[in-house]
Design a protein around this motif. Structure first.
Motif, mmCIF file in Angstrom:
data_model
loop_
_atom_site.group_PDB
_atom_site.id
_atom_site.type_symbol
_atom_site.label_atom_id
_atom_site.label_comp_id
_atom_site.label_asym_id
_atom_site.label_seq_id
_atom_site.Cartn_x
_atom_site.Cartn_y
_atom_site.Cartn_z
ATOM 1 N N ALA A 167 0.836 -1.205 0.000
ATOM 2 C CA ALA A 167 0.000 0.000 0.000
ATOM 3 C C ALA A 167 0.872 1.256 0.000
ATOM 4 O O ALA A 167 0.569 2.237 -0.700
ATOM 5 C CB ALA A 167 -0.936 0.002 1.199
ATOM 6 N N GLU A 168 1.947 1.237 0.769
ATOM 7 C CA GLU A 168 2.889 2.357 0.756
ATOM 8 C C GLU A 168 3.467 2.569 -0.635
ATOM 9 O O GLU A 168 3.521 3.692 -1.148
ATOM 10 C CB GLU A 168 4.031 2.093 1.734
ATOM 11 C CG GLU A 168 3.794 2.550 3.139
ATOM 12 C CD GLU A 168 5.093 2.625 3.924
ATOM 13 O OE1 GLU A 168 5.169 3.444 4.844
ATOM 14 O OE2 GLU A 168 6.037 1.863 3.628
ATOM 15 N N SER A 207 -5.282 1.506 17.988
ATOM 16 C CA SER A 207 -4.338 1.378 19.105
ATOM 17 C C SER A 207 -3.355 0.244 18.856
ATOM 18 O O SER A 207 -2.155 0.370 19.155
ATOM 19 C CB SER A 207 -5.097 1.151 20.419
ATOM 20 O OG SER A 207 -5.909 2.257 20.737
ATOM 21 N N GLN A 208 -3.840 -0.856 18.335
ATOM 22 C CA GLN A 208 -2.946 -1.969 17.992
ATOM 23 C C GLN A 208 -1.911 -1.532 16.956
ATOM 24 O O GLN A 208 -0.717 -1.837 17.075
ATOM 25 C CB GLN A 208 -3.768 -3.143 17.451
ATOM 26 C CG GLN A 208 -4.568 -3.889 18.486
ATOM 27 C CD GLN A 208 -3.770 -5.011 19.134
ATOM 28 O OE1 GLN A 208 -2.618 -5.259 18.806
ATOM 29 N NE2 GLN A 208 -4.401 -5.699 20.079
ATOM 30 N N LEU A 209 -2.361 -0.830 15.922
ATOM 31 C CA LEU A 209 -1.441 -0.380 14.875
ATOM 32 C C LEU A 209 -0.384 0.573 15.423
ATOM 33 O O LEU A 209 0.778 0.550 15.004
ATOM 34 C CB LEU A 209 -2.229 0.293 13.750
ATOM 35 C CG LEU A 209 -3.093 -0.644 12.892
ATOM 36 C CD1 LEU A 209 -4.088 0.163 12.072
ATOM 37 C CD2 LEU A 209 -2.233 -1.504 11.977
ATOM 38 N N ILE A 210 -0.783 1.398 16.380
ATOM 39 C CA ILE A 210 0.161 2.349 16.977
ATOM 40 C C ILE A 210 1.112 1.648 17.938
ATOM 41 O O ILE A 210 2.344 1.716 17.789
ATOM 42 C CB ILE A 210 -0.612 3.464 17.715
ATOM 43 C CG1 ILE A 210 -1.332 4.376 16.714
ATOM 44 C CG2 ILE A 210 0.330 4.282 18.591
ATOM 45 C CD1 ILE A 210 -2.304 5.346 17.362
ATOM 46 N N PHE A 211 0.553 0.964 18.947
ATOM 47 C CA PHE A 211 1.365 0.439 20.037
ATOM 48 C C PHE A 211 2.301 -0.680 19.600
ATOM 49 O O PHE A 211 3.333 -0.897 20.245
ATOM 50 C CB PHE A 211 0.459 -0.057 21.169
ATOM 51 C CG PHE A 211 0.043 1.010 22.141
ATOM 52 C CD1 PHE A 211 0.839 1.338 23.223
ATOM 53 C CD2 PHE A 211 -1.151 1.695 21.969
ATOM 54 C CE1 PHE A 211 0.455 2.326 24.125
ATOM 55 C CE2 PHE A 211 -1.546 2.675 22.859
ATOM 56 C CZ PHE A 211 -0.747 3.008 23.942
ATOM 57 N N THR A 212 1.974 -1.391 18.538
ATOM 58 C CA THR A 212 2.846 -2.483 18.094
ATOM 59 C C THR A 212 3.891 -2.042 17.084
ATOM 60 O O THR A 212 4.666 -2.860 16.597
ATOM 61 C CB THR A 212 2.017 -3.624 17.479
ATOM 62 O OG1 THR A 212 1.328 -3.134 16.325
ATOM 63 C CG2 THR A 212 1.013 -4.177 18.480
ATOM 64 N N PHE A 218 5.885 1.449 8.714
ATOM 65 C CA PHE A 218 5.286 1.912 7.464
ATOM 66 C C PHE A 218 4.816 3.362 7.627
ATOM 67 O O PHE A 218 3.618 3.644 7.653
ATOM 68 C CB PHE A 218 4.131 0.987 7.070
ATOM 69 C CG PHE A 218 4.543 -0.452 6.989
ATOM 70 C CD1 PHE A 218 5.327 -0.914 5.938
ATOM 71 C CD2 PHE A 218 4.193 -1.349 7.999
ATOM 72 C CE1 PHE A 218 5.738 -2.232 5.881
ATOM 73 C CE2 PHE A 218 4.596 -2.671 7.939
ATOM 74 C CZ PHE A 218 5.375 -3.109 6.881
ATOM 75 N N PRO A 219 5.760 4.285 7.733
ATOM 76 C CA PRO A 219 5.399 5.681 8.039
ATOM 77 C C PRO A 219 4.663 6.388 6.910
ATOM 78 O O PRO A 219 4.060 7.445 7.133
ATOM 79 C CB PRO A 219 6.765 6.338 8.301
ATOM 80 C CG PRO A 219 7.741 5.499 7.535
ATOM 81 C CD PRO A 219 7.219 4.101 7.635
ATOM 82 N N ARG A 220 4.697 5.848 5.700
ATOM 83 C CA ARG A 220 4.005 6.489 4.568
ATOM 84 C C ARG A 220 2.636 5.855 4.288
ATOM 85 O O ARG A 220 1.995 6.192 3.284
ATOM 86 C CB ARG A 220 4.882 6.417 3.316
ATOM 87 C CG ARG A 220 6.172 7.219 3.414
ATOM 88 C CD ARG A 220 6.996 7.122 2.143
ATOM 89 N NE ARG A 220 7.496 5.771 1.909
ATOM 90 C CZ ARG A 220 7.091 4.964 0.939
ATOM 91 N NH1 ARG A 220 6.149 5.367 0.088
ATOM 92 N NH2 ARG A 220 7.602 3.756 0.791
ATOM 93 N N LEU A 260 -1.361 10.130 15.737
ATOM 94 C CA LEU A 260 -2.625 10.669 15.247
ATOM 95 C C LEU A 260 -2.394 11.610 14.078
ATOM 96 O O LEU A 260 -3.249 11.759 13.206
ATOM 97 C CB LEU A 260 -3.367 11.399 16.374
ATOM 98 C CG LEU A 260 -3.813 10.562 17.574
ATOM 99 C CD1 LEU A 260 -4.629 11.428 18.528
ATOM 100 C CD2 LEU A 260 -4.600 9.345 17.136
ATOM 101 N N ARG A 261 -1.235 12.245 14.046
ATOM 102 C CA ARG A 261 -0.924 13.181 12.962
ATOM 103 C C ARG A 261 -0.239 12.483 11.786
ATOM 104 O O ARG A 261 0.272 13.142 10.882
ATOM 105 C CB ARG A 261 -0.093 14.332 13.502
ATOM 106 C CG ARG A 261 -0.901 15.187 14.468
ATOM 107 C CD ARG A 261 -0.121 16.314 15.109
ATOM 108 N NE ARG A 261 -0.964 17.030 16.075
ATOM 109 C CZ ARG A 261 -1.609 18.165 15.833
ATOM 110 N NH1 ARG A 261 -1.529 18.716 14.639
ATOM 111 N NH2 ARG A 261 -2.346 18.732 16.761
ATOM 112 N N ARG A 262 -0.244 11.143 11.833
ATOM 113 C CA ARG A 262 0.208 10.367 10.678
ATOM 114 C C ARG A 262 -0.973 9.644 10.012
ATOM 115 O O ARG A 262 -0.780 8.918 9.048
ATOM 116 C CB ARG A 262 1.241 9.319 11.100
ATOM 117 C CG ARG A 262 2.498 9.902 11.731
ATOM 118 C CD ARG A 262 3.519 8.801 11.883
ATOM 119 N NE ARG A 262 4.629 9.185 12.731
ATOM 120 C CZ ARG A 262 5.643 8.389 13.032
ATOM 121 N NH1 ARG A 262 5.661 7.135 12.551
ATOM 122 N NH2 ARG A 262 6.623 8.785 13.811
#
Length: 334
Positions: A167-168, A207-212, A218-220, A260-262
């Motif tokens: 996806a990126e 939350s799972q996507l963030i905390f793990t 995959f920052p993009r 949240l800003r990503r």
């Protein structure tokens, strides 16, 4: 002069995909699970609504008339959540190809006004990567819609990393939209399975996507959350506190609020006060309009609701359409 008004959250029904499932044991089990999450009265209302909205969910002319009435110039159309992640590989591919072709055909009938998102067989990640490529480079869809979990597996499961990587690379949007609630019977009363349960599902998935650490890897990734991201932006301070004081919560590189800003969030929160809070937490450049058209839990006056929140002109223009257009086009493989 402001640009086009863009609704990022519209739905399409695909009867041909439903026909592929007729009489299957998997569909019967899925419907039984849905019934456990709703009262009999809610199920009756849901069935009546689907009958009443069938034309609105399938007919291009009806969709365009509704958009005109709402003051919306462009709508991002995703399939009415119908992922059926229980399906085996063969059925899953046929379902995905049928749904994605239908979305592409529907949107092609109104080029410039309708932009499509498809679906993926996420339960088969390698196949999902192939399906994503076909959807974006072959059918010219802008990305895909995914549920908040995959037949009991989290979106953040490492098995899905190849999909997020693809996806990126493709610049594809991933629209996270809940379907059902894992709390099931606890929220069956008075339609709480949707009213409370669906925001909970989104909160858990994000939350799972963030905390793990998925968003570190995959920052993009162009991740868009339905319904304002559930409860996560409202109570993000607790997540940051856990990240600071609990070493076992430190699975991401930065405090959770930074992520949240990503992401991007639709504005479908049903309250100007909550919308102002969402923008304060994530930034005006990370919010897009969303109507959930044509369902009763959506809105048919998105601009009025936006205006009631009282943003300044640049913020209003960004939320009304500028953010969505940039999100759809920037980095997209053509």
């Amino acid at each position: 002069m402001s640009g086009p008004v863009v609704d990022f959250h519209g739905h399409l029904a695909v009867p041909a995909a439903d026909a592929l499932l007729a009489g299957s044991a998997g569909l019967a089990a899925e419907l039984a699970a849905e019934q456990r999450g709703h009262s009999a009265a809610s199920m009756d209302v849901n069935r009546a609504q689907l009958v009443r909205l069938r034309h609105a969910l399938t007919d291009v002319g009806a969709r365009l008339a509704a958009l005109d009435a709402m003051g919306v110039d462009v709508q991002v159309v995703s399939p009415m959540p119908m992922h059926h992640y229980w399906a085996d590989r063969d059925l899953a591919v046929r379902l995905t190809d049928t749904v994605n072709a239908a979305v592409a055909e529907h949107c092609a009938a109104a080029p410039g006004r309708l932009h499509g998102l498809g679906t993926l067989p996420l339960q088969h990640p390698e196949t999902a990567v192939e399906s994503l490529s076909r959807a974006v480079t072959g059918l010219r869809l802008y990305g895909v819609s995914v549920a908040t979990s995959v037949d009991g597996r989290e979106l953040a499961d490492p098995a899905h990393d190849p999909v997020w990587r693809a996806a990126e690379e493709l610049g594809a949007v991933v629209f996270v939209h809940p379907w059902g609630c894992s709390l099931a019977g606890r929220l069956a009363t008075r339609y709480l399975g949707n009213t409370v349960g669906q925001p909970v599902e989104t909160t858990v998935a994000l939350s799972q996507l963030i905390f793990t650490g998925v968003l570190d890897r995959f920052p993009r990734l162009k991740l868009v959350a339905a319904h304002g991201g559930g409860y996560l932006p409202t109570y993000i301070g607790r997540s940051d506190h856990a990240w600071r004081v609990r070493p076992d919560a430190r699975g991401c590189a930065e405090p959770p609020s930074a992520y949240l800003r990503r992401m991007w969030f639709d504005a479908l929160v049903h309250s100007p006060r909550v919308l102002r809070h969402l923008v304060a937490e994530v930034g005006a450049d990370r919010v897009v309009l969303g109507t959930d058209h044509p369902f009763d839990m959506g809105v048919d006056d998105p601009l009025a609701q936006l205006d009631e929140a009282g943003f300044d002109a640049p913020q209003r223009a960004a939320i009304a359409g500028g953010n969505a257009l940039a999100l759809l086009t920037e980095g997209r493989v053509r």
